[in-house]
Design a protein around this motif. Structure first.
Motif: not given
Lengths: 842, 232
Positions: B101-102, B105, B108-109
């Motif tokens: 994931l970037t 991201e 955001m998880i």
């Protein structure tokens, strides 16, 4: 469940790792391709049966037997309306003046306009309809090519020159596999009469064809008269029977092909499970983080299940497309075994089935390793040393195993069409897997138990990889072992068949039989044989007769008796009987006393072969009455013999003593041994020229025909096994990849500590060599047991192994394992340790 | 005072091959809302085990952990996961970013896990800007340095506005300068959000910056003192 998040995360998480699922996809693609290809082919084959049955039979009703119809039987056929035709078929020698060669042929003399349906394919095309009126013959195209014959050349059959009117392009109503042994020649009834080949005692088949039309009700008529015909040993065949026969023949083919598809699919499943296991192992730290951040176990499972199932579905579709393409190849490969050219269409049913089976099987097998995702401990974020998966029994996983067994049993049920057969096969498969798995466990135990502690570092490292945690020994032994077992069994059985037939030629065993010799020819023929310096090993008279009564009842009375235990074949058989005063070396007396000579007026004691006595259900002292071409002869069972069927000799179910049959109409058989093929060819030609009615069969001919058939069969099996092997290779690669992930840290650490490139390669070589060897040996071990049982109990062959094909299988399997293994680990030795750690472990 | 975390008679025993290994031995303490606490002690004293139990990552052999008013020692794995997602943030010594994931991201998880996908990106971007990674949103962990990775981890830890933040040696893998930057960011963000912060550390300088220090030895609490009384 938070589906938008799951779908989004499934997409994001897979972005950088999809290439790691290539092996998973390949496993499914190959497994499904095999299934769809085979099923499409099967459906296309069956679809054509209805259309082809009529033209394969050529008539609405066919009556056949090894004697002409009696008047009684002929009267039963009076009610059949429409056109009729008849055929006389026998085997004999053809002499080819053009090349001075001779060839054993099957001749058919047809009277009437048969075939009523379909056509005889000939070149020129009109030869099929014109040869009868022109008094010409049609010769098998293969035979004409072999001897360089042309239309217009002549062939001598039974001493009569016959003009070739056309090439026979397809053997009507039969498959081509045996045609090189006795190619087909169509002649006319007039030519057959001139040849005088039909003599008392000749082996001749008679067929009668009827074009009754659809309104007649051929099957009802057959039901009405079947018993009468059977009692006269005549067979009735209608189009409906032909369809059933074809269905039956194809269902065996289906069965075999489906089993191949099943093996490919199962290997594919192992591939699926093992490649998903790699994927999950690779994802464990990510899963632990997700879990730590508050993701539920079921949500984590779903993220990976979505990824797997989507890629799985894509692979299933690719597999179905590939399978539909491959099916086009199957008719080419199976050409020699198909009675008609199969039209290949896209089979949506096969594609649909492939997709459904693929989706179900992929989900089930992928779920096995995926279930572990639920049990990844979040604690792993704090401590790398925590076990990847939390311990304890996972009942859901056990439920999954049960579902897998049910799915396989269901698949086998649809395959075999019987619940019991499906269950038996499932149990058999479980046992096979169990054996392979058990052997793998024993190997792991044995390596540990007898570990060579004083051996070199490299050997110890390589060997210990076989039992270390997360080893792939079991997976590999099962996958590679299964593939190896199938192939090795094939090679062994093929070898045994050829060897057993070939060994008939050993020592002083005869290798040539001449039959159809008339009594007045026998001296001259023996003389000719000696001129070629060939020994006359046996010169046996043969008298044909039929059983008229036994144990006090006539044949008709027995047929009316519902308590009859004697087999119909033994009763109706046209017996070919000889007489002599001694037993041959290949005969063993097992009961009673053999009588070699009988004085006129004394009771006649005959000797029966064990199999025949059992089939007729008679024992010592039982009365048998024979009809010897009109004359009745009463005999008693004097002895029972066992016959060894492993030499090329004449052998007789019924043996008379001297002093009874000497004056009966008879012909003779001569058995000899030729030292080489040149002598065989020269002698054969001389015999056919001088005695046109005599047929010569030599072992070389049988061997080359057998070889021909076997190589065709094994070509097909090899092609089909190719699917399994290819899937097996994918499994091999994915299993080795798995061990690569297991071992990479270790190899890098060793490199960091200063291990030489060569040392790392040697460690890997040892591990892969051992894995390959153990898998191959396990497979070979199973193949040896399997083929021993097959040879001993099914095929009744001597189990005299040739080791070199087995050695070849071993070398190839081990070589491939080592090559793929070393190819996998080349990165470790070529790049810097840090670079690999960053890339592989990230 | 209302306690955000209460630990009562907490014991963790590992079953060895021949004997039992008691890693935590009847540990008890309370932590108040908004408190900044460090847990210190030598290697093997049970610090990380205690952190794992307090955060519901592991199950105790006996005793009780009450986190934000819920006895998590009685909860199922999935319920514990929910408690973590709603109330807890984590910072790890080895960052523990999702490699596929970037940076954005990753941050955001936690919000997306709560089903708050809307607005998650904006919050995550703000936090990344706040930790000085405004221009690295689309970078993958592999493309970031250790300090940058820990800053992403910080942003992620605060993204769901946790009530309690657990930090396991947050500067343990960083050089001194980078460590200081991360420390400063941790304390600043904590102050802004009023989070309870529990840090496990070897680092006496970091421990000195917390309100209270709990010292463990041999699986037992040997001292639990307010910061000005910590013996150096």
């Amino acid at each position: 469940m938070n589906w938008p998040f799951i779908l989004k995360t499934a997409y994001r998480d897979s972005r950088k790792d999809r290439s790691k699922l290539i092996l998973f996809m390949s496993s499914i693609v190959l497994g499904i391709a095999a299934l769809v290809a085979i099923n499409s082919f099967n459906y296309n084959l069956v679809k054509d049966i209805d259309e082809q049955a009529k033209s394969l039979l050529g008539a609405d009703i066919v009556i056949s037997g090894n004697h002409p119809m009696t008047e009684q039987i002929a009267a039963l056929t009076d009610t059949i309306p429409g056109d009729r035709a008849s055929e006389v078929e026998l085997f004999t020698m053809a002499y080819l003046p053009k090349t001075d060669d001779s060839q054993f042929v099957r001749i058919k003399a047809i009277e009437g306009a048969f075939p009523f349906y379909g056509v005889l394919k000939t070149e020129p095309a009109d030869a099929g309809t014109q040869y009868q009126s022109r008094q010409q013959i049609l010769v098998d195209d293969g035979m004409m090519l072999q001897y360089g014959l042309e239309v217009g050349d002549s062939v001598r059959i039974g001493g009569v020159p016959m003009l070739i009117g056309g090439r026979l392009m397809s053997a009507f109503g039969s498959i081509g596999a045996g045609s090189s042994f006795a190619p087909l020649v169509y002649i006319t009834p007039d030519l057959l009469d001139q040849s005088q080949l039909v003599q008392p005692g000749s082996m001749v088949d008679y067929s009668y064809y009827y074009k009754s039309g659809d309104d007649f009700g051929a099957d009802d008529w057959e039901d009405m008269v079947r018993e009468d015909f059977r009692n006269e040993s005549m067979r009735i065949q209608t189009i409906e029977d032909q369809k059933e026969d074809l269905d039956e023949a194809f269902s065996s083919l289906n069965y075999f092909l489906n089993l191949v598809a099943l093996v490919s699919l199962l290997l594919g499943c192992i591939g699926v499970a093992s490649s998903v296991m790699i994927y999950v192992k690779n994802k464990i730290s990510s899963i632990a983080i997700f879990r730590c951040l508050g993701m539920k176990g079921s949500e984590a499972l779903m993220i990976y299940f979505v990824q797997i199932i989507l890629l799985g579905l894509i692979s299933v579709v690719i597999g179905a497309v590939m399978g539909s393409t491959i099916q086009m190849l199957l008719p080419v490969i199976l050409r020699d075994f198909l009675p008609y050219a199969v039209e290949m269409d896209l089979s949506w049913r096969a594609i649909g089935e492939g997709i459904v089976i693929g989706a179900v099987i992929t989900s089930l097998f992928a779920l096995v390793p995926l279930m572990d995702v639920r049990r990844v401990s979040p604690l792993r974020t704090l401590r790398a040393s925590v076990d990847d998966i939390e311990g304890g029994r996972d009942y859901l996983k056990w439920l999954l195993y049960v579902l897998i067994v049910i799915a396989i049993a269901g698949f086998l049920w649809t395959l075999t069409g019987s619940v019991i057969d499906g269950a038996i096969f499932t149990v058999g498969l479980l046992i096979a897997f169990g054996v392979l798995y058990g052997v793998a466990r024993v190997i792991i135990w044995a390596v540990r138990r007898f570990f060579p502690r004083r051996s070199s570092f490299v050997l110890r490292q390589g060997l210990s990889n076989l039992y270390r945690p997360n080893n792939q020994t079991q997976t590999l032994v099962v996958a590679i072992g299964l593939g190896t077992a199938i192939l090795t069994t094939l090679f062994i059985i093929q070898g045994l068949l050829l060897q057993n037939v070939g060994s008939m030629d050993a020592g002083n065993q005869p290798n040539m039989i001449l039959f159809g010799i008339e009594r007045d020819q026998s001296e001259e023929l023996a003389e000719l044989t000696r001129e070629y310096e060939l020994p006359v090993i046996q010169q046996v008279p043969i008298v044909t007769m039929r059983l008229a009564a036994w144990q006090g009842k006539t044949k008709d009375e027995w047929f009316a008796d519902t308590t009859r235990t004697a087999s119909r074949w033994a009763i109706n058989r046209e017996a070919r009987v000889t007489f002599r005063d001694t037993l041959n070396p290949d005969e063993t007396l097992i009961k009673g006393e053999f009588t070699g000579y009988v004085e006129p007026g004394d009771s006649i004691f005959v000797s029966l072969a064990e199999r025949f006595a059992e089939a007729l259900d008679v024992d010592l002292g039982d009365e048998l009455v024979w009809n010897v071409q009109g004359a009745l002869i009463k005999t008693y069972v004097g002895s029972i013999r066992e016959i060894n069927f492993r030499s090329m000799q004449t052998r007789f179910f019924i043996l008379f003593p001297n002093g009874v049959l000497e004056r009966a109409p008879q012909f003779q058989v001569l058995v000899t041994k030729s030292p080489d093929t040149e002598t065989t060819a020269a002698y054969r030609s001389a015999v056919v020229k001088a005695f046109p009615n005599v047929s010569v069969i030599d072992l070389g001919m049988i061997l080359s025909t057998l070889n021909d058939i076997l190589s065709k069969v094994s070509y097909i099996i090899q092609f089909m096994a190719g699917f399994s092997i290819l899937t097996g290779l994918i499994v091999l690669i994915s299993s080795l990849f798995l061990s690569k992930y297991q071992r990479i840290r270790e190899s890098v650490l060793l490199r960091t500590l200063g291990a030489h490139r060569r040392q790392i390669m040697r460690i890997n070589f040892t591990e892969y060599f051992m894995l390959g060897s153990l898998s191959a040996l396990t497979g070979i071990f199973i193949a040896l047991i399997g083929s021993y049982l097959l040879a001993k109990y099914q095929l009744e062959l001597d189990f005299d192994l040739r080791w070199w094909p087995i050695l070849m299988v071993y070398i190839v399997v081990v070589g491939l394992t080592v090559l793929i293994g070393l190819f996998n680990s080349r990165e470790v030795v070529q790049k810097s340790p840090l670079e690999i750690l960053r890339k592989e472990i990230g | 005072m209302q306690h955000i975390l209460s630990v009562r008679e907490l014991t963790k025993i590992y079953q060895g091959v021949n004997r039992e290994l008691t890693v935590l031995d009847h540990v008890s303490f309370d932590i108040a809302r908004g408190e900044v606490v460090s847990i210190v002690g030598p290697s093997g004293s049970g610090k990380t085990t205690l952190l794992g139990l307090c955060a519901g990552l592991d199950a105790p052999s006996s005793g009780q952990v009450v986190l934000t008013g819920r006895d998590i020692s009685q909860l199922s794995e999935d319920d514990k996961a929910q408690v973590r997602n709603e109330n807890v943030g984590f910072i790890f010594q080895n960052f523990q970013l999702l490699p596929t994931l970037t940076a954005l991201e990753n941050v955001m998880i936690p919000l997306e896990l709560q089903g708050k996908a809307k607005g998650a990106a904006a919050i995550a971007k703000d936090l990344l800007d706040r930790v000085g990674l405004g221009d690295r949103h689309d970078h993958y962990p592999m493309q970031l340095s250790g300090g940058e990775q820990q800053r992403v981890s910080l942003a992620r830890a605060f993204s769901n506005s946790p009530k309690v933040l657990f930090a396991d040696e947050p500067t343990g893998n960083l050089d001194e300068d980078t460590g200081h930057v991360v420390e400063q960011l941790l304390f600043d963000l904590n102050k802004e959000q009023g989070t309870t912060l529990i840090i496990v550390t070897h680092n006496p300088d970091l421990a000195a910056k917390t309100d209270r220090v709990i010292r463990l030895k041999g699986g037992k609490v040997v001292s639990d003192v307010l910061n000005e009384k910590v013996a150096r």
